[in-house]
Design an enzyme around this catalytic site. Structure first.
Site, short mmCIF file in Angstrom:
data_model
loop_
_atom_site.label_atom_id
_atom_site.label_comp_id
_atom_site.label_asym_id
_atom_site.label_seq_id
_atom_site.Cartn_x
_atom_site.Cartn_y
_atom_site.Cartn_z
N HIS A 92 -16.99 40.50 15.05
CA HIS A 92 -17.14 39.10 14.67
C HIS A 92 -16.17 38.65 13.58
CE1 HIS A 92 -19.30 35.32 14.77
NE2 HIS A 92 -19.53 35.37 13.46
N ASN B 101 -14.30 33.13 17.20
CA ASN B 101 -15.65 33.70 17.31
C ASN B 101 -16.69 32.58 17.41
OD1 ASN B 101 -14.01 35.72 15.32
ND2 ASN B 101 -15.28 36.85 16.77
N SER C 175 -17.09 30.90 13.72
CA SER C 175 -18.54 31.04 13.87
C SER C 175 -19.23 29.70 13.65
CB SER C 175 -19.04 32.13 12.92
OG SER C 175 -20.35 32.53 13.22
#
Length: 270
Positions: free
Chosen positions: A242, A121, A97
């Site tokens: 996620h 992700n 992320s």
């Protein structure tokens, strides 16, 4: 066995590290609101063959925050400082992320220090609608309105098998320093295109991995990144969202081990 080690960087940053294993180094960078321990399954899996270093992002875990207003390049510069202090030479970097944004930016700007890079992700060139939504969330967090349920709902399904991971992530979100969280989230909200044009210069083994249920770090984004880089590979894990490294840990670790087995860029072999 994992040990927790404080680091004082060359530029005076206080950095929290978790280390395990011996061998070629792998750096793990977590996402906004989490901690270095979020990589626990991958630390255990990769430490059999590699030296694994999982870092706390600034303002998270045991790491001191960056100044309010820091942007993605400031986080990339922070990573450069950490790696220069560790003095490993070229390393393998895995980011999740926000950590994926940092890892991708680092690979684009410091190829001489990047052996391989994997983005889990990762976010890449959001649509205008998605950008407005994440910028709105950043504004709410900056104002002190931190909603923990909203990210948990985006990141996990209602599956009973994901409840334990969800509870762990909720603990980390509750523990994060609000100011450090707000600074990192604002950089995350504005950073999805910061290094996008530089991805074409990345020539080391590149993995972009996400889940089919991740509506913000989409399979289309991973595929786009993998097409742009010179040695890219995209993977989509089915049935997850996620936090795929926690909800499908064995699959993620297996793909990372395959990526680590790919030959590095030719410049390192000469």
């Amino acid at each position: 066995m994992t040990s927790t080690t404080p680091l004082r960087s060359r530029r005076g940053h206080s950095v929290g590290l978790r280390t395990a294993g011996v061998g070629e180094p792998v750096i793990l960078i977590h996402g906004v609101g989490l901690q270095s321990v979020a990589w626990a399954p991958q630390i255990d899996a990769l430490a059999h063959t590699h030296r694994v270093i999982s870092v706390d992002l600034p303002g998270h875990g045991q790491s001191a925050p960056l100044p309010i207003g820091a942007e993605l390049p400031d986080f990339v510069a922070w990573l450069f400082d950490v790696l220069a202090t560790l003095d490993f030479g070229p390393v393998n970097i895995v980011g999740h992320s926000m950590g994926a944004m940092i890892a991708g930016g680092f690979a684009a700007t410091h190829p001489e220090m990047t052996r391989r890079v994997a983005l889990v992700n990762g976010v890449f060139r959001r649509s205008p609608l998605a950008r407005r939504a994440v910028e709105a969330r950043a504004g709410e967090i900056r104002a002190g309105n931190i909603d923990l349920e909203a990210p948990l709902t985006r990141w996990f399904s209602d599956s009973e098998g994901q409840s334990k991971a969800r509870a762990r992530v909720a603990e980390w979100l509750r523990a994060v320093d609000p100011s450090g969280y707000a600074t990192a989230y604002a950089a995350f909200a504005r950073g999805d295109a910061t290094y996008a044009d530089g991805f074409a210069t990345i020539d080391c083994p590149f993995l972009a991995l996400t889940a089919d249920g991740d509506l913000n770090s989409t399979p289309a984004m991973s595929q786009a990144m993998a097409r742009i880089v010179q040695d890219g590979h995209a993977v989509t894990i089915q049935g997850h969202r996620h936090m795929v490294n926690l909800t499908a840990p064995d699959l993620v670790s297996s793909h990372l081990l395959t990526w680590l087995g790919r030959a590095p860029a030719r410049k390192e072999l000469s």
